[in-house]
Design a protein around this motif. Structure first.
Motif, PDB file in Angstrom:
ATOM      1  N   ASP A  16       0.809  -1.222   0.000  1.00 54.98           N
ATOM      2  CA  ASP A  16       0.000   0.000   0.000  1.00 54.98           C
ATOM      3  C   ASP A  16       0.838   1.266   0.000  1.00 54.98           C
ATOM      4  OD1 ASP A  16      -2.486  -1.333   0.018  1.00 54.98           O
ATOM      5  OD2 ASP A  16      -2.315  -1.689   2.177  1.00 54.98           O
ATOM      6  N   LYS A  17       2.155   1.103  -0.091  1.00 57.07           N
ATOM      7  CA  LYS A  17       3.041   2.267  -0.080  1.00 57.07           C
ATOM      8  C   LYS A  17       3.666   2.537  -1.439  1.00 57.07           C
ATOM      9  CE  LYS A  17       4.317   1.419   4.771  1.00 57.07           C
ATOM     10  NZ  LYS A  17       5.439   1.110   5.694  1.00 57.07           N
ATOM     11  N   LYS A  76      -2.342  -5.223  -6.705  1.00 59.83           N
ATOM     12  CA  LYS A  76      -1.227  -4.331  -6.406  1.00 59.83           C
ATOM     13  C   LYS A  76      -0.059  -4.418  -7.381  1.00 59.83           C
ATOM     14  CE  LYS A  76      -3.259  -3.192  -2.484  1.00 59.83           C
ATOM     15  NZ  LYS A  76      -3.828  -1.852  -2.246  1.00 59.83           N
ATOM     16  N   HIS A  80       3.747   1.244  -5.772  1.00 58.35           N
ATOM     17  CA  HIS A  80       3.198   0.456  -6.872  1.00 58.35           C
ATOM     18  C   HIS A  80       4.302  -0.464  -7.395  1.00 58.35           C
ATOM     19  CE1 HIS A  80      -0.437   2.948  -7.169  1.00 58.35           C
ATOM     20  NE2 HIS A  80       0.361   3.967  -6.951  1.00 58.35           N
ATOM     21  N   TYR A 112      -1.677 -11.365  -0.726  1.00 56.33           N
ATOM     22  CA  TYR A 112      -1.287 -10.036  -0.228  1.00 56.33           C
ATOM     23  C   TYR A 112      -1.183  -9.029  -1.364  1.00 56.33           C
ATOM     24  CZ  TYR A 112       1.761  -6.403   1.776  1.00 56.33           C
ATOM     25  OH  TYR A 112       2.313  -5.203   2.178  1.00 56.33           O
ATOM     26  N   TRP A 113      -0.771  -9.503  -2.557  1.00 57.99           N
ATOM     27  CA  TRP A 113      -0.500  -8.601  -3.678  1.00 57.99           C
ATOM     28  C   TRP A 113      -1.696  -8.423  -4.609  1.00 57.99           C
ATOM     29  CZ3 TRP A 113       3.553  -5.644  -3.249  1.00 57.99           C
ATOM     30  CH2 TRP A 113       4.617  -6.073  -2.452  1.00 57.99           C
TER      31      TRP A 113
END
Length: 420
Positions: A258-259, A284, A261, A280-281
């Motif tokens: 989330d920080k 993203k 890309h 998790y990804w």
């Protein structure tokens, strides 16, 4: 926690297996006569890397399958193709030896479906001296895109990295200013493959950093921490899948989804990649595609699968590199079929292949060509995909790479009537 990786993983390049995707029942090759060719064989060679760190031969295996299909359907106006695939074992000296064998001893009229890290650099001299064309399936190092006698059907890692970064930047206007590109320090590959993306972001007023590492001793945590020290908006993981997975694991441990890309070139376009990096990804990661989706139900995609099903081995990969080899063989075969079969020799084949100025397929986003330019990078537009719900979901838009290194390619295309 530190993640280590062996040299064998450097070859974990794309394996975009299409599983049970639909394919046409009857593959179409050549004249589709259903009658085997029985005339004088036309010798065509190919160089791939089978033994060594990993089996890097998907493109050549697909070319072999296509030529088998061609021979079962009349060949080149009655003449079968004798396709001789040679293993260079990842060794430049052996690559030169098999090139000499194919070109001087076997009298090959062209080389098709090549897929090797060492072929381009080791054999440029003999290709030019003998004036033989190579319609390669997969070009990887810079050498593969900067010689007159070598024309890959793929886009290459530099173009691929650039397109993925472009897509993210254009999806978040004004928010992407700093880019880090990570790559293995393989000569004529690592830094070169990242330079396009960095040059592009700098042209937009941003900044970029390239991090290279020894693929034989990757410390993924250290690489990720070095990347984050640059305070990037985008991290491009410009590596094979086998090297990328531990990098994503290290980034997950740092809580980076989330920080920052994340992007990757077509070497990550592997239908198993989302599972390998984990939920998790999800949503993203943007992954480039050098060709259109491997499981698309378009005529050429279905025909490629049908050829592999009937004329390939069950163990042959059904991946983007296989698509590239199929295209290389098909381009060559359809070019030869326009020639007088009785007058086919190396000189006439080289001239005919250089005269390809607009070959179209639903696998490519734009026409592919060879032409008589001093270098070849005809494939430089394609879609990207997003890791979503355990899949790589393609965007339905073809992105044109704005890598500054392509300026001469675009200029040449205008001279042959391909507008971009």
């Amino acid at each position: 926690m530190k993640f280590k990786i062996s040299m064998a993983m450097v070859t974990g390049l794309l394996a975009a297996c299409v599983g049970n995707a639909a394919y046409a029942a009857d593959p179409k090759c050549g004249a589709s006569t259903g009658t085997a060719a029985a005339g004088e064989p036309i010798v065509i060679g190919g160089i791939v890397s089978v033994t060594g760190p990993d089996n890097f031969s998907s493109s050549g295996l697909a070319a072999a399958a296509y030529f088998k299909c061609l021979n079962a359907n009349g060949g080149v106006n009655g003449r079968p193709v004798k396709y001789q695939l040679e293993d260079d074992a990842w060794n430049p000296e052996q690559s030169s030896q098999v090139a000499v064998k194919l070109i001087r001893d076997q009298k090959a009229v062209a080389l098709v479906g090549n897929m090797s890290f060492v072929d381009c650099g080791a054999n440029q001299g003999i290709y030019e001296k003998e004036d033989i064309m190579v319609i390669a399936g997969v070009g990887v190092p810079r050498d593969c895109f900067f010689q007159k006698n070598y024309a890959p059907t793929n886009a290459g890692p530099r173009v691929s990295n650039t397109k993925a970064v472009m897509d993210v930047a254009q999806s978040y206007p004004g928010k992407i200013k700093r880019v880090v590109c990570i790559a293995p320090n393989i000569p004529n590959l690592g830094e070169w493959s990242c330079t396009g993306a960095v040059a592009w972001i700098k042209k937009q007023g941003g900044d970029g950093k390239i991090i290279t590492f020894d693929p034989g001793s990757l410390d993924a945590t250290s690489v990720v921490l070095e990347a984050m020290a640059f305070k990037p908006d985008v991290i491009s993981v410009g590596t094979p899948k086998g090297l990328a997975v531990p990098i994503f694991a290290a980034a997950e441990e740092q809580g980076l989804a989330d920080k920052v890309h994340f992007t990757g070139p077509a070497s990550l376009y592997n239908l198993d990649f989302p599972r390998a990096i984990g939920k998790y990804w999800d949503g993203k990661v943007t992954v480039d595609m050098e060709l259109k989706a491997a499981d698309a139900a378009t005529p050429d995609m279905q025909n490629w699968l049908a050829v592999m099903e009937k004329y390939g081995q069950a163990s042959d990969p059904r991946d983007t590199f296989s698509q590239a080899g199929y295209l290389a063989a098909r381009v060559t075969a359809e070019t030869l079929m326009k020639m007088d079969a009785a007058k086919i020799d190396r000189r006439s084949v080289t001239a005919a292949l250089r005269n390809i100025k607009r070959f179209e397929s639903d696998m490519w986003c734009s026409p592919w060509y060879v032409g008589d330019g001093s270098r070849h990078n005809a494939n430089h537009a394609g879609p990207v995909s997003l890791v979503k719900d355990g899949k790589l979901v393609p965007k339905q838009v073809c992105i044109e790479s704005e890598d500054p290194e392509l300026d001469d390619v675009h200029a040449y295309e205008k001279t042959i009537g391909i507008a971009k």
